[in-house]
Design an enzyme around this catalytic site. Sequence first.
Site, PDB file in Angstrom:
ATOM      1  N   GLY A  49       0.811  -1.167   0.045  1.00  0.00           N
ATOM      2  CA  GLY A  49      -0.025   0.008   0.038  1.00  0.00           C
ATOM      3  C   GLY A  49       0.823   1.071  -0.023  1.00  0.00           C
ATOM      4  N   GLN A  54       2.914   9.880   1.762  1.00  0.00           N
ATOM      5  CA  GLN A  54       4.122   9.185   1.573  1.00  0.00           C
ATOM      6  C   GLN A  54       4.941   9.303   0.325  1.00  0.00           C
ATOM      7  OE1 GLN A  54       2.147   5.044   2.270  1.00  0.00           O
ATOM      8  NE2 GLN A  54       4.049   4.797   3.326  1.00  0.00           N
ATOM      9  N   CYS A  94       6.124   0.007   7.182  1.00  0.00           N
ATOM     10  CA  CYS A  94       5.711   1.021   6.684  1.00  0.00           C
ATOM     11  C   CYS A  94       6.857   1.389   5.681  1.00  0.00           C
ATOM     12  CB  CYS A  94       4.929   2.085   7.513  1.00  0.00           C
ATOM     13  SG  CYS A  94       4.691   3.489   6.534  1.00  0.00           S
ATOM     14  N   LEU A  95       6.704   1.752   4.492  1.00  0.00           N
ATOM     15  CA  LEU A  95       7.577   2.312   3.505  1.00  0.00           C
ATOM     16  C   LEU A  95       8.155   3.711   4.123  1.00  0.00           C
ATOM     17  CD1 LEU A  95       6.375   1.394   0.096  1.00  0.00           C
ATOM     18  CD2 LEU A  95       8.194   0.034   1.467  1.00  0.00           C
ATOM     19  N   HIS A 136      -4.367   1.019   7.743  1.00  0.00           N
ATOM     20  CA  HIS A 136      -3.143   1.570   7.463  1.00  0.00           C
ATOM     21  C   HIS A 136      -2.934   2.856   6.614  1.00  0.00           C
ATOM     22  CE1 HIS A 136       1.189   1.095   7.861  1.00  0.00           C
ATOM     23  NE2 HIS A 136       1.340   1.912   6.715  1.00  0.00           N
ATOM     24  N   GLU A 137      -3.399   2.787   5.526  1.00  0.00           N
ATOM     25  CA  GLU A 137      -3.359   3.750   4.311  1.00  0.00           C
ATOM     26  C   GLU A 137      -4.322   5.047   4.800  1.00  0.00           C
ATOM     27  OE1 GLU A 137      -0.909   3.549   2.631  1.00  0.00           O
ATOM     28  OE2 GLU A 137      -0.435   1.467   3.076  1.00  0.00           O
ATOM     29  N   HIS A 140      -2.711   7.189   7.079  1.00  0.00           N
ATOM     30  CA  HIS A 140      -1.686   8.168   6.237  1.00  0.00           C
ATOM     31  C   HIS A 140      -2.325   9.462   5.681  1.00  0.00           C
ATOM     32  CE1 HIS A 140       2.187   6.094   6.390  1.00  0.00           C
ATOM     33  NE2 HIS A 140       1.756   4.929   5.940  1.00  0.00           N
TER      34      HIS A 140
END
Length: 174
Positions: A49, A54, A94-95, A136-137, A140
Amino acid sequence: MIDVEKCRITHYPAEVLGKEALPVEKIDDNIRRLVEKMTEIMLKNKGVGLAGPQVGVPLRIFIISLDSSRECARVYINPTVTPAGELDAIDEGCLSVPGVRTKIRRYKKCTVTATDLDGNEFSEEGEGLHARVLQHEYDHINGLTIVNRMGSTARIAHRKQLKKLKENHKKDAK
Ligand code: NI
């Protein structure tokens, strides 16, 4: 106008990751290019994702692909995620927070309503990993990362890496 070529993964504690993102007002070529770029970045980094903030874009948009494949990639524009069911604590990464994997409590199910790239509204139900990635997204685009969701014990366990990320951020800002 978003300069898509300049999109790079933003790392904690970048300011854009801590701010509530703004709605996408119009789905145009610029947004389509952004989605293509986000997809490339997500696949290259083997993510499941990726959200606008991000890649430095403070817009309410994210993509997910549960098996990290292009075929399964799906776009969610101006989404609303409504959690349901019980809570569950599972390891997450997480990236934007490299080097940290930690248990995060999230709901086992959720419903998402969003707009696709053709401007059509759709709804889907998520369960398990699907529900977790959607939550999660969604975090963000509401200015939250796993760092905000971590318990105090995890924060202590990962303090060195979090400190390193903060130092890198300061260096990059110079
Ligand atoms: Ni993330």
